[in-house]
Design an enzyme around this catalytic site. Structure first.
Site, PDB file in Angstrom:
ATOM      1  N   LYS A 179       0.879  -1.342   0.168  1.00 51.20           N
ATOM      2  CA  LYS A 179      -0.030  -0.091  -0.038  1.00 51.20           C
ATOM      3  C   LYS A 179       0.784   1.327  -0.151  1.00 51.20           C
ATOM      4  O   LYS A 179       1.521   1.570   1.027  1.00 51.20           O
ATOM      5  CB  LYS A 179      -1.028   0.004   1.223  1.00 51.20           C
ATOM      6  CG  LYS A 179      -1.890   1.060   1.059  1.00 51.20           C
ATOM      7  CD  LYS A 179      -2.504   1.737   2.374  1.00 51.20           C
ATOM      8  CE  LYS A 179      -1.788   2.634   3.071  1.00 51.20           C
ATOM      9  NZ  LYS A 179      -1.668   4.172   2.251  1.00 51.20           N
ATOM     10  N   THR A 234       6.460   6.795  13.650  1.00 54.53           N
ATOM     11  CA  THR A 234       6.321   5.971  15.051  1.00 54.53           C
ATOM     12  C   THR A 234       4.995   5.876  15.521  1.00 54.53           C
ATOM     13  O   THR A 234       4.807   4.937  16.081  1.00 54.53           O
ATOM     14  CB  THR A 234       7.660   6.939  16.007  1.00 54.53           C
ATOM     15  OG1 THR A 234       8.853   6.627  15.470  1.00 54.53           O
ATOM     16  CG2 THR A 234       7.216   6.086  17.327  1.00 54.53           C
ATOM     17  N   GLU A 254       9.989   0.396  10.290  1.00 55.34           N
ATOM     18  CA  GLU A 254      11.223   1.410  10.025  1.00 55.34           C
ATOM     19  C   GLU A 254      10.434   2.805  10.318  1.00 55.34           C
ATOM     20  O   GLU A 254       9.416   3.034   9.398  1.00 55.34           O
ATOM     21  CB  GLU A 254      11.676   1.379   8.671  1.00 55.34           C
ATOM     22  CG  GLU A 254      12.122   0.200   8.012  1.00 55.34           C
ATOM     23  CD  GLU A 254      13.682  -0.291   8.843  1.00 55.34           C
ATOM     24  OE1 GLU A 254      13.960   0.454   9.419  1.00 55.34           O
ATOM     25  OE2 GLU A 254      14.140  -1.136   8.458  1.00 55.34           O
ATOM     26  N   CYS A 288      13.791  10.300   6.942  1.00 63.26           N
ATOM     27  CA  CYS A 288      13.915  10.038   8.246  1.00 63.26           C
ATOM     28  C   CYS A 288      15.432   9.832   9.125  1.00 63.26           C
ATOM     29  O   CYS A 288      15.402  10.010  10.188  1.00 63.26           O
ATOM     30  CB  CYS A 288      13.231   8.275   8.319  1.00 63.26           C
ATOM     31  SG  CYS A 288      14.078   7.238   7.300  1.00 63.26           S
ATOM     32  N   GLU A 389      10.285  14.996  15.456  1.00 65.04           N
ATOM     33  CA  GLU A 389      10.300  15.043  14.144  1.00 65.04           C
ATOM     34  C   GLU A 389       9.791  15.921  13.671  1.00 65.04           C
ATOM     35  O   GLU A 389       8.503  16.184  13.561  1.00 65.04           O
ATOM     36  CB  GLU A 389      10.194  13.644  13.550  1.00 65.04           C
ATOM     37  CG  GLU A 389      10.789  13.132  12.427  1.00 65.04           C
ATOM     38  CD  GLU A 389      10.457  11.825  11.867  1.00 65.04           C
ATOM     39  OE1 GLU A 389       9.388  11.403  12.137  1.00 65.04           O
ATOM     40  OE2 GLU A 389      11.276  11.150  11.229  1.00 65.04           O
TER      41      GLU A 389
HETATM   42  P1  NAP Z   1       2.770   8.106   8.320  1.00 61.71           P
HETATM   43  O1  NAP Z   1       1.835   8.813   8.545  1.00 61.71           O
HETATM   44  O2  NAP Z   1       2.878   7.145   9.394  1.00 61.71           O
HETATM   45  O3  NAP Z   1       2.134   7.054   6.933  1.00 61.71           O
HETATM   46  C1  NAP Z   1       2.890   6.145   6.584  1.00 61.71           C
HETATM   47  C2  NAP Z   1       1.766   5.290   5.731  1.00 61.71           C
HETATM   48  O4  NAP Z   1       1.138   4.656   6.707  1.00 61.71           O
HETATM   49  C3  NAP Z   1       1.269   5.724   4.637  1.00 61.71           C
HETATM   50  O5  NAP Z   1       1.007   4.974   3.676  1.00 61.71           O
HETATM   51  C4  NAP Z   1      -0.110   5.859   5.192  1.00 61.71           C
HETATM   52  O6  NAP Z   1      -1.340   5.900   4.565  1.00 61.71           O
HETATM   53  C5  NAP Z   1      -0.106   4.783   6.358  1.00 61.71           C
HETATM   54  N1  NAP Z   1      -1.041   4.848   7.639  1.00 61.71           N
HETATM   55  C6  NAP Z   1      -1.428   5.886   8.153  1.00 61.71           C
HETATM   56  N2  NAP Z   1      -2.173   5.575   9.270  1.00 61.71           N
HETATM   57  C7  NAP Z   1      -2.272   4.012   8.973  1.00 61.71           C
HETATM   58  C8  NAP Z   1      -2.908   3.117   9.935  1.00 61.71           C
HETATM   59  N3  NAP Z   1      -3.683   3.684  11.139  1.00 61.71           N
HETATM   60  N4  NAP Z   1      -2.973   1.891   9.549  1.00 61.71           N
HETATM   61  C9  NAP Z   1      -2.004   1.447   8.395  1.00 61.71           C
HETATM   62  N5  NAP Z   1      -1.843   2.421   7.629  1.00 61.71           N
HETATM   63  C10 NAP Z   1      -1.662   3.581   8.015  1.00 61.71           C
HETATM   64  O7  NAP Z   1       4.024   8.746   7.718  1.00 61.71           O
HETATM   65  P2  NAP Z   1       4.309   9.796   6.481  1.00 61.71           P
HETATM   66  O8  NAP Z   1       3.732  11.171   6.952  1.00 61.71           O
HETATM   67  O9  NAP Z   1       3.676   9.194   5.334  1.00 61.71           O
HETATM   68  O10 NAP Z   1       5.918   9.564   6.463  1.00 61.71           O
HETATM   69  C11 NAP Z   1       6.606  10.239   7.214  1.00 61.71           C
HETATM   70  C12 NAP Z   1       7.169   9.269   8.188  1.00 61.71           C
HETATM   71  O11 NAP Z   1       7.705   8.259   7.708  1.00 61.71           O
HETATM   72  C13 NAP Z   1       8.032  10.140   9.091  1.00 61.71           C
HETATM   73  O12 NAP Z   1       7.954   9.856  10.358  1.00 61.71           O
HETATM   74  C14 NAP Z   1       9.752   9.324   8.602  1.00 61.71           C
HETATM   75  O13 NAP Z   1      10.784   9.441   9.605  1.00 61.71           O
HETATM   76  C15 NAP Z   1       8.940   7.864   8.631  1.00 61.71           C
HETATM   77  N6  NAP Z   1      10.059   7.327   7.389  1.00 61.71           N
HETATM   78  C16 NAP Z   1      10.898   6.510   8.058  1.00 61.71           C
HETATM   79  C17 NAP Z   1      11.529   5.654   7.173  1.00 61.71           C
HETATM   80  C18 NAP Z   1      12.521   4.742   7.780  1.00 61.71           C
HETATM   81  O14 NAP Z   1      13.360   3.846   7.003  1.00 61.71           O
HETATM   82  N7  NAP Z   1      12.614   4.438   8.932  1.00 61.71           N
HETATM   83  C19 NAP Z   1      11.859   5.923   5.995  1.00 61.71           C
HETATM   84  C20 NAP Z   1      11.010   6.996   5.290  1.00 61.71           C
HETATM   85  C21 NAP Z   1      10.171   7.654   6.308  1.00 61.71           C
HETATM   86  P3  NAP Z   1      -1.742   7.175   3.918  1.00 61.71           P
HETATM   87  O15 NAP Z   1      -1.034   8.315   4.437  1.00 61.71           O
HETATM   88  O16 NAP Z   1      -1.990   7.000   2.465  1.00 61.71           O
HETATM   89  O17 NAP Z   1      -3.276   7.377   4.268  1.00 61.71           O
END
Ligand code: NAP
Ligand code: MG
Length: 500
Positions: A179, A234, A254, A288, A389
C-alpha cells in the site's frame, strides 16, 4: 494525463468503489495522474490473490536463482525507464530532478538488482552445530518464506520505499500486497506496470494505494497476511504493531528519527559543514535518517554557525523539475503547517531563529508548498524542536563542551535511526561512533546506505532490519529439521521415559 488502476492478481483493475484520487505535484499544485483509491474490499481481493499465489503458485517453490533471473529482467526494464520514472518522482513527490536523476531513482534500481541477486545466492539451508543429546541425529534448518507480506510505505521516497519493500520479499519467495501512501502513489504504479509485463506470476505482487486508517488497517489486520513490513511515523508504527498482534504477525518497522550529527573539534570544516547541510537538507529534510540535530563544540560554534547560515541562505529553492533548484517543495499543505508550527514552538522555547522560518510564496513558488531553509541556534536538547521529528528543512544546532556531553546529547532521544561523526582522526571518530545508539552511524559522510548493509533503528525508530543478508532473513521463517540417526528400539531413550 496518466491514469492508474489498482494492480491485483497481475491485472490493472478499478477500485470496487470506482473512486479515484488526483496525485498532485507539490511544486505546482497540478494533477500528475489519477489513481484508483483502493478500499478495504479491494485489499480483500489483493490479499486473496497474494494468498493464492503463495499457496498454489510456483513462486515460493522456485529455485531462488530462477526467481533472481526473472527479477533481473525487471531490473533491466527499470534501468531503461529510470529517466521517465525519475520525472514522475519529481512530479509526484517533489524530488528535485537532480535528486531523482542522480540519486533516488538509480539508487533504488540498484537495490532491486542487488537484492534480487542476493536472494538468489542466499543459503536457504544451514547445518545445526552437532549436539549429541540424547541420541545421534542429523539436524539442519531451512529458511522458508513467511507467506503473504502486507507492506505499507510513506510519501517521502515513494519509489525507493516500494523497491525496498517488494524486492527483498519476493526475492525470498514471498508474495506481497503493497500500500503506497495516497499522497504519492504514482511511481509504485509505474513499477507495477513493469512487473505486469514481466514473468513474475500474477498475484506475487499486488499494489493497492488506499487510505491508511481504513485500507491500511484492513491489510495489517487480515489473518491471511503472515508478515507486516511498515515504513512511516513512529505514531502509526505503534498502531501497526498493535494490529499485527491480533494474529501474532511477524513485524518489521522502519520509523522516525532525529539524527544527531556530531562535529568533533578536529573536523575538516571544509567538508564537514557542507556535509552537515547534505545530511539535513536533502529532499528538504523530509528523510527519516536526516541529520537534524547538529552538535557543535563550543569552541567552533560561532564559526560553524556563520558558515551554516551562509550555505542555507545560498540554497536555490524552486520547482522540483527545474535543474537549477537545489531544494524543492515540501509535500503538502499539512506538512507546511507542521513546519510552521515547529518554527513557532522553537521561538517560544527560546531557540534563536538564525535564518529562514517562513513559507515562500513569491512568483511561481506561490503555486506549491515551499519553505525557507531554516536554522535554529542556541538549541538545547530538551526542546521540542530537538526531540520531535519536524520532517522539513529545519536544522537545530546544539552546543556541547566535550565529547562525553556530545554522546549524552546524541543518545538522549526516543529515536535511534541514524547518527554521524565528523573528525580528521578516524580512530577518535570511531571511538565516539561506537557509543551512539543508532542503527546507522556515518563517519565523515551521510545518507549513503548500501543494499548489502542492514538498515533500521534502535529504540522507537523501529524493529528489525532491512537489506543485506540481515534484511533478506527477515523475510524468511526458520524450520528446524531433526533426522534421527538411531534405528533400533534400545537406542531410543524415550521408550524408557514413557515406559513404552
Ligand atoms: P505515516 O503518516 O506514518 O504514514 C505512512 C504510511 O502509513 C502511509 O501509507 C499511510 O497511509 C499509512 N497509514 C497511516 N495510518 C495508518 C493506519 N492507521 N493503519 C495502517 N496504515 C496507516 O508517515 P508519513 O507521514 O507518510 O511519512 C513520514 C514518516 O515516515 C516520518 O516519521 C519518517 O521518519 C518516516 N519514515 C521512516 C523511514 C525509515 O526507513 N525508518 C523512511 C521514510 C520515512 P496514507 O497516508 O496513504 O493514508
Ligand atoms: Mg503527489
Amino acid at each position: 494525463m496518466r491514469e492508474y488502476d489498482l494492480f491485483i492478481d497481475g491485472e490493472f483493475v478499478p477500485s470496487e468503489s470506482g473512486e479515484t484520487i488526483d496525485a498532485q505535484d507539490p511544486s505546482t499544485g497540478e494533477t500528475v495522474a489519477t489513481v484508483a483509491n483502493g478500499t478495504p474490499a479491494d485489499m480483500d481481493r489483493a490479499i486473496a490473490a497474494a494468498r493464492k499465489a503463495f499457496d498454489e503458485g510456483p513462486w515460493p517453490g522456485m529455485d531462488p536463482k530462477d526467481r533472481a533471473k526473472v527479477m533481473l529482467d525487471v531490473w533491466e526494464r527499470l534501468a531503461e525507464k529510470a529517466g521517465e520514472i525519475g520525472e514522475l518522482e519529481t512530479a509526484d513527490a517533489g524530488h528535485t530532478i537532480r535528486n531523482s536523476s542522480l540519486f533516488s531513482v538509480p539508487y533504488s534500481n540498484e537495490y532491486w538488482r542487488y537484492l534480487a541477486e542476493a536472494g538468489g545466492k542466499l543459503n536457504y539451508t544451514e547445518p545445526v552445530p552437532k549436539y549429541v543429546f540424547p541420541t545421534e541425529a542429523w539436524e539442519f534448518v531451512e529458511r522458508v518464506p513467511f507467506g503473504v507480506c502486507g507492506q505499507i510505505i510513506p510519501w517521502n521516497f515513494p519509489y525507493m520505499m516500494a523497491i525496498w519493500k517488494i524486492a527483498p520479499a519476493i526475492a525470498t519467495g514471498n508474495t506481497v500486497v503493497l500500500k503506497p501512501a495516497l499522497e504519492t502513489p504514482v511511481t509504485a504504479m509505474a513499477l507495477a506496470e513493469v512487473i505486469a509485463e514481466s514473468d513474475i506470476p500474477p498475484g506475487v505482487v499486488n499494489v493497492v494505494p488506499g487510505d491508511g486508517p481504513t485500507s491500511g488497517e484492513a491489510l495489517v489486520s487480515d489473518p491471511r497476511v503472515d508478515k507486516v513490513a511498515f515504513t512511516g511515523s513512529t505514531e502509526v508504527g505503534r498502531r501497526i504493531m498493535q494490529l499485527a498482534s491480533s494474529t501474532i504477525k511477524y513485524c518489521t518497522l522502519e520509523l522516525g528519527g532525529k539524527g544527531p550529527n556530531i562535529l568533533l573539534d578536529d573536523a575538516d570544516l571544509e567538508i564537514a559543514v557542507p556535509g552537515s547541510m547534505w545530511a539535513m537538507y536533502l529532499h528538504s529534510g523530509q528523510i527519516c535518517h536526516a541529520g537534524t540535530r547538529l552538535l557543535v563544540p563550543a569552541s567552533l560554534y560561532d564559526e560553524v554557525i556563520a558558515r551554516v547560515v551562509e550555505l542555507a541562505e545560498g540554497f536555490k529553492v524552486g520547482p522540483a523539475a527545474d535543474f537549477e533548484s537545489d531544494l524543492g517543495p515540501v509535500i503538502n499543505q499539512t506538512q507546511l503547517d507542521t513546519i510552521e508550527r515547529y518554527v513557532e514552538i522553537g521561538q517560544q522555547e527560546g531557540a534563536k531563529l538564525l535564518t529562514g522560518g517562513e513559507r515562500m510564496t513569491e512568483g511561481e513558488l506561490s503555486k506549491g508548498f515551499f519553505f525557507q531553509p531554516t536554522v535554529f541556534g542556541d538549541v538545547t536538547n530538551d526542546m521540542k524542536i530537538a526531540q520531535e521529528e519536524i520532517f522539513g528543512p529545519v536544522l537545530t544546532v546544539i552546543r556541547y563542551e566535550d565529547a562525553d556531553e556530545a554522546v549524552r546529547i546524541a543518545n538522549d532521544s526516543i529515536y535511534g535511526l541514524s547518527a554521524g561523526v565528523w573528525s580528521r582522526d578516524t580512530s577518535r571518530a570511531l571511538a565516539t561512533a561506537r557509543r551512539l545508539r543508532a542503527g546507522t552511524v556515518w563517519i565523515n559522510d551521510w545518507h549513503l546506505v548500501s543494499p548489502a548493509a542492514p538498515f533500521g533503528g534502535f529504540g522507537q525508530s523501529g524493529v528489525g532490519r532491512e537489506h543485506g543478508e540481515w534484511g533478506l532473513k527477515n523475510y524468511l521463517d526458520v524450520r528446524y529439521v531433526h533426522v534421527s540417526q538411531t534405528t533400533s528400539k534400545d537406542q531410543k531413550f524415550w521408550f524408557q521415559v514413557l515406559g513404552l
